[in-house]
Design a protein around this motif. Structure first.
Motif, PDB file in Angstrom:
ATOM      1  N   ARG A 118      42.948  47.593  38.901  1.00 60.18           N
ATOM      2  CA  ARG A 118      43.889  46.496  39.039  1.00 60.18           C
ATOM      3  C   ARG A 118      43.253  45.265  38.427  1.00 60.18           C
ATOM      4  NH1 ARG A 118      45.772  44.122  44.778  1.00 60.18           N
ATOM      5  NH2 ARG A 118      46.859  42.283  44.029  1.00 60.18           N
ATOM      6  N   SER A 119      44.020  44.568  37.612  1.00 59.19           N
ATOM      7  CA  SER A 119      43.500  43.420  36.903  1.00 59.19           C
ATOM      8  C   SER A 119      44.494  42.276  37.036  1.00 59.19           C
ATOM      9  CB  SER A 119      43.306  43.800  35.426  1.00 59.19           C
ATOM     10  OG  SER A 119      42.851  42.688  34.698  1.00 59.19           O
ATOM     11  N   GLN A 120      43.986  41.071  37.233  1.00 63.65           N
ATOM     12  CA  GLN A 120      44.872  39.922  37.421  1.00 63.65           C
ATOM     13  C   GLN A 120      44.238  38.715  36.744  1.00 63.65           C
ATOM     14  OE1 GLN A 120      47.730  39.241  40.026  1.00 63.65           O
ATOM     15  NE2 GLN A 120      47.859  37.632  38.499  1.00 63.65           N
ATOM     16  N   GLU A 124      37.299  49.635  42.648  1.00 63.70           N
ATOM     17  CA  GLU A 124      37.867  50.539  43.645  1.00 63.70           C
ATOM     18  C   GLU A 124      37.021  51.790  43.794  1.00 63.70           C
ATOM     19  OE1 GLU A 124      42.240  50.342  44.582  1.00 63.70           O
ATOM     20  OE2 GLU A 124      42.231  50.385  42.409  1.00 63.70           O
ATOM     21  N   GLY A 159      50.244  40.735  37.436  1.00 62.11           N
ATOM     22  CA  GLY A 159      49.141  41.682  37.570  1.00 62.11           C
ATOM     23  C   GLY A 159      49.327  42.895  36.681  1.00 62.11           C
ATOM     24  N   GLN A 160      48.238  43.555  36.371  1.00 63.38           N
ATOM     25  CA  GLN A 160      48.262  44.729  35.495  1.00 63.38           C
ATOM     26  C   GLN A 160      47.513  45.864  36.178  1.00 63.38           C
ATOM     27  OE1 GLN A 160      49.180  45.039  32.120  1.00 63.38           O
ATOM     28  NE2 GLN A 160      49.857  42.931  31.775  1.00 63.38           N
ATOM     29  N   ASP A 161      48.011  47.062  36.015  1.00 63.29           N
ATOM     30  CA  ASP A 161      47.209  48.232  36.354  1.00 63.29           C
ATOM     31  C   ASP A 161      46.704  48.811  35.051  1.00 63.29           C
ATOM     32  OD1 ASP A 161      47.391  48.178  39.070  1.00 63.29           O
ATOM     33  OD2 ASP A 161      49.152  49.466  39.163  1.00 63.29           O
ATOM     34  N   HIS A 209      51.861  57.309  39.396  1.00 59.24           N
ATOM     35  CA  HIS A 209      50.660  57.270  40.235  1.00 59.24           C
ATOM     36  C   HIS A 209      50.567  58.383  41.275  1.00 59.24           C
ATOM     37  CE1 HIS A 209      49.885  53.379  38.489  1.00 59.24           C
ATOM     38  NE2 HIS A 209      51.054  52.946  38.876  1.00 59.24           N
ATOM     39  N   ASP A 213      46.563  58.912  40.563  1.00 61.40           N
ATOM     40  CA  ASP A 213      45.404  58.007  40.571  1.00 61.40           C
ATOM     41  C   ASP A 213      44.147  58.674  41.100  1.00 61.40           C
ATOM     42  OD1 ASP A 213      47.217  56.186  39.717  1.00 61.40           O
ATOM     43  OD2 ASP A 213      47.374  55.108  41.613  1.00 61.40           O
ATOM     44  N   TRP A 224      39.401  40.481  47.168  1.00 65.28           N
ATOM     45  CA  TRP A 224      40.418  40.129  46.167  1.00 65.28           C
ATOM     46  C   TRP A 224      41.299  38.955  46.588  1.00 65.28           C
ATOM     47  CZ3 TRP A 224      41.455  42.084  41.286  1.00 65.28           C
ATOM     48  CH2 TRP A 224      42.711  41.800  40.761  1.00 65.28           C
ATOM     49  N   ASN A 257      38.974  41.793  38.150  1.00 67.00           N
ATOM     50  CA  ASN A 257      39.130  43.240  38.031  1.00 67.00           C
ATOM     51  C   ASN A 257      38.704  43.875  39.333  1.00 67.00           C
ATOM     52  OD1 ASN A 257      39.886  43.010  35.339  1.00 67.00           O
ATOM     53  ND2 ASN A 257      37.771  43.161  34.634  1.00 67.00           N
TER      54      ASN A 257
END
Lengths: 637, 637
Positions: A492-494, A515, A481-483, B212, B247, A463, A512
């Motif tokens: 996790r997305s950026q 995980e 960033g977004q969860d 979370h 999570d 990442w 993306n």
């Protein structure tokens, strides 16, 4: 002509044994390193062995760190601390290290009296001087009394001893929201050390944030460029050093992390140089400047023979037509208006990301049209990013010094190809181009105007490296960033954007994170899928055309549209049209966003069609759970 | 006789599709559920289908949630919110759900005027009443104006309408450190809903913590028992419901999580019942009480044929002797003083934890001597923990109703065996017992007095389940969790202790989380290894004996002892003795701790020898990096 900036890194920033770390630090091109005490304590090397090894590798040992909890209200403890620090000075003699980092105390027993602090640090400076050592005093952001760089400098100034200076650490300063401009008031020669760390903005306790989530400059959210400009302005000429505590780096590949680390300093120097600082300091690195890009125009998808047909079928249903076949490889060429997609089933070229099942369709190349690919190649190489020059077989001038394509490796699976003006024609010469059937041509008006964004599935350990590559070479800017939560996990997305001046294209790439996940789940349930979003100007028209071409809309829960209605109060005709075409919706203060999705193809790849209305700049993240749920069900049936 | 407590759970607490969640909730024995709106929105089920399915499963739909951002200073927005909530009431009619959760607004536009809030919630109550619905108003810990349960109750009391009550959520109350005793002031019939969540203490932003890291009661650090006692005292007779955002649960096995969830409520009821609350409320669950345990006395280690010899060799070198062999299985019996270790190479019995390579030595049984194993079996079954009665072949009374051994499955790999008084003799009858060689007997005085602790490697997805099992069945108490950093990663570690009254043994089990790691690393580098720590009264004597038996101390870096000297100023003779025997050291205000380690055996298992002096209650965690580094090097040579 002054000397170049000296680069350094703390051993704690890397994974592995001290031996492995030193090898990687030297190989990545650093000038020196800071030894993190626990790394030394666990090492079988004697001090002399470490000194010899560093010298053999051409590395200087710039700092021994950290010495904790020095100042105290307890005088008996203070006497013991002086003995303890003397032992460290003796050790540093054997190591051949001149400077010791002493950080402010976070303990309740820390001195809260500046007079006492000045006295205790005066004694420390005197002791250091006797041992021909220097002490760099650093304010921890969570220090009990001293926790700002201004306060630490005030103590150093009060002691006024040649053996005592301050250490500036960008994390401790920027994590508190302190204004770094005051650094300019400190004389450069009293800054004994500079530690640089970036970090993503996280709403958490600073100590935990610092110990687990730091990263290299250009991987996080701090303005390291402004920070470094302030330090540069003081005339500081010591090492620029990285001290990064990061859980992922601690288990990542040592060599790769070290290379990223060095690149982060080069890019930071470049940013400081771009601000045209006053001359006189160390020479700053610069790379060839960016030239314009014309947007993403082609993609290559690798799909094993078992999945190839599914990819072809989906491309056909969204409106691509097969235009040719490679003479030598199992590579088919598809086109839709301005866009080209090559589907590659050549044995040995099917890549998969680590941890993913083999044989899934993977996006292996992102082709961006560039007027001057060769300049991008030089820029990438200067920033230590491996760049390959590709001269295509059908090139009009095969001996040209200008490559048709410059290829940058972004992940283990994916490259970015910067394609020169003649590259498309040159490349197609290797293909047998089919005559286009007339009726196909008639009914198939192109509905996609370009590529809105490409999303890449990225393992956690890659990442930060990918982030740095996109931000250093391309100077892409990160969005927040977004969860994204879905029914079976969290992703996790950026998104990163490159907005070009004038009427240049906006480039969007989003990452993306792949995980850990419930084992045995179909890939779509992991969230870590790659996708390509096609841009259009009328999504309802596009959807109608796609249905003509055989595309069946993804069934979206009716509950979604009821909820949309309750949230936005949209008119019922619009809702009906969205419902029947499987179109999702979002809006913000600046505009609206319509999008639709294909099911996943071969388990891992899907396409999206998007229409942006007004200034909407998001990606419809709010609809992710509904989209994933619908794709999951489509896969189950 | 009053009815039992009704159990419920929010769908957001589980992984999977809504269909999968409902099946798991019913199978785990819950009475009802809360539907989390995004789960419903993404579901293909119509409201009527969901209603029918719930009824078929015997589940009541106890709550629709959440309705966000209801109150606002913007009157036009408020009018739209009333329309939006009316749509939800209509939906709830179709779902057959009576109660809507409305949470306080975290937005800057939230009303900050209690008068306006009373007015707006009055209008809401009136609207609810028209639709024969109830509204449960909950204070979010991060609400802009209303963020305490006391404040939410004040608004509800002010509105004074039969359709408006409050919802109490333990996370929102305890995460802020609010005193829950004030709950007793609220009339039970005005508490419309109760949500229960535990969480580990984490120094982070409450919103992130909540979204979370919640977990089930008995898995975290909150005093849920005291909290539930306050609620029970009000006469509240609605569901006890779990709303858990986690999570790991989001990607964990749905059925297993649901069973853990239900168990957590049973144990919570048991704790409330033990506090002898006033009669009159719903009937609380109780299980048979614990009886005394006499400590860990035996272990079984499964090792594939390739690793068996390494385990035998290490057992011999630390002072165990081979005493027998099973008549029917490839199972060897080793003994040292009071301790027995069986090494099992029987085909098919070699377990490995998920994600670990096959054929590693694994701790498969922990034998604890118990006076009344049958009571433990009944207790475990009452708490829905699978317990197996084991009648041993050589038992003196094979038809006894009292089992020799009760076996609880703790992880996929490991069970706890509660061994009755006659079990050792009964079990050994299945073995051929060797005559003890005289010279071996002479030289081998037992140096270990028992087992100080057993550490289990646990995958992240099993962590909370195991924690709950140990805390519910055994009522073990958790210590503060630790993050242990080593050279190649970070390991979460958590010790649990059962301190028994009188002169009962202290039982210690610690859990080490197996997390993602650099691929291709030897197992020892992952941190997630199992180990067994033997207790002794004189570690220097024990080390000398072990060396006589062929044990070579693990080489510890000389730098470690130099640093120890600088930190503790120990006398040089003691330091020399520790250095020559590879003994590590720690001390706290209450006492001292000496320990030494073996290398890892067969890649995954090692032994520790510990001596506690005074009241030291830790585990020498500070030495983990040095220990791991030494084991890693021992493995490489």
């Amino acid at each position: 002509m002054s000397a170049p900036v000296r680069t350094s890194i703390a051993t704690v920033s890397l994974s592995g044994t001290l031996e492995e770390k030193l090898d990687a630090i030297a190989a990545a091109g650093f000038d020196g390193f800071e030894v993190f005490e626990p790394d030394f304590v666990a090492s079988p090397w004697s001090p002399k062995e470490l000194r010899t090894r560093a010298a053999d590798l051409g590395l200087t040992l710039d700092l021994y760190q950290p010495f904790r909890d020095f100042d105290t209200v307890d005088e008996a403890q203070f006497a013991r601390n002086l003995v303890r620090v003397q032992r460290k000075f003796e050790l540093m003699d054997q190591l051949g290290c001149e400077t010791l980092l002493v950080c402010s105390s976070p303990l309740p027993t820390a001195s809260h009296d500046d007079g006492q602090l000045t006295e205790q640090f005066g004694a420390l400076a005197e002791l250091a001087s006797e041992h021909r050592k220097k002490v760099a005093y650093e304010a921890l952001a969570w220090g009990a009394h001293v926790n700002t760089y201004g306060h630490a400098w005030q103590i150093v100034e009060g002691v006024d001893h040649p053996s005592l200076g301050t250490c500036l650490d960008s994390f401790h300063i920027l994590s508190r929201g302190d204004d770094p401009a005051g650094i300019r008031e400190i004389p450069g020669e009293k800054i004994f050390f500079l530690q640089l760390a970036d970090a993503p903005f996280l709403a958490m306790d600073i100590l935990q944030w610092s110990r687990h989530h730091r990263n290299f400059p250009g991987q996080g959210s701090f303005d390291l460029s402004a920070f470094a400009q302030h330090v540069y302005a003081t005339g500081y000429d010591g090492p620029w050093s990285l001290e990064i505590f990061n859980d992922v780096f601690r288990r990542a590949d040592t060599q790769r992390t070290a290379i990223d680390a060095h690149r982060s300093l080069l890019h930071l120097e470049e940013q400081v140089a771009a601000a045209n600082p006053a001359a006189g300091g160390p020479t700053l690195f610069t790379a060839p400047e960016r030239t314009p890009l014309e947007g993403i125009v082609s993609l290559r998808i690798a799909a094993g023979p078992a999945k190839q047909d599914q990819v072809h079928s989906m491309l056909s249903r969204v409106g691509f037509h097969l235009v040719g076949r490679h003479h030598d490889h199992d590579l088919q060429l598809w086109r839709h208006g301005p866009l080209t997609v090559a589907v590659d089933a050549t044995a040995g070229t099917v890549w998969t990301a680590p941890g993913l099942p083999a044989d899934l369709p993977v996006l292996t190349q992102i082709g961006i049209r560039a007027t001057e690919p060769e300049v991008w190649g030089e820029r990438a190489l200067a920033l230590e990013v491996p760049a390959t020059r590709v001269q295509l077989p059908g090139s009009s001038d095969e001996n040209s010094e200008v490559p048709d394509v410059v290829r940058l490796k972004v992940t283990d699976a994916t490259s970015i190809d910067l394609r020169g003006p003649g590259s498309a024609a040159a490349w197609e010469s290797a293909f047998e181009i089919y005559p286009l059937p007339a009726e196909r041509n008639r009914e198939q008006g192109a509905v996609f105007t370009g590529i809105d964004h490409v999303a890449l599935a990225v393992p956690a350990e890659s990442w930060d490296g990918i982030m740095l590559l996109l931000r250093s070479v391309f100077e892409m800017q990160p969005h927040e960033g977004q969860d994204v939560t879905d029914s079976v996990g969290l992703m996790r997305s950026q998104a990163l954007t490159l907005v070009q001046d004038g009427d240049g294209h906006t480039l969007r790439i989003s990452l993306n994170m792949v995980e850990g996940s419930r084992s045995g789940l179909p890939t779509v349930r992991r969230g870590g899928v790659s996708h390509v979003a096609f841009a259009c100007e009328n999504i309802f028209g596009a959807a109608a055309s796609m249905q003509d071409w055989g595309f069946a809309p993804l069934p979206i829960s009716p509950n979604y549209y009821d909820d949309l209605d309750a949230r936005f109060g949209l008119n019922s005709e619009l809702l009906d049209r969205m419902r029947s075409a499987g179109i999702l919706y979002d809006a913000d203060a600046r505009g609206e966003f319509f999008h639709l999705f294909t099911p996943t193809v071969g388990g891992d790849l899907f396409f999206e069609v998007v229409q942006r209305v007004g200034g909407y700049e998001g990606y419809g993240e709010v609809n992710s759970a509904v989209r994933l749920s619908a794709q999951l069900r489509a896969n189950q049936t």
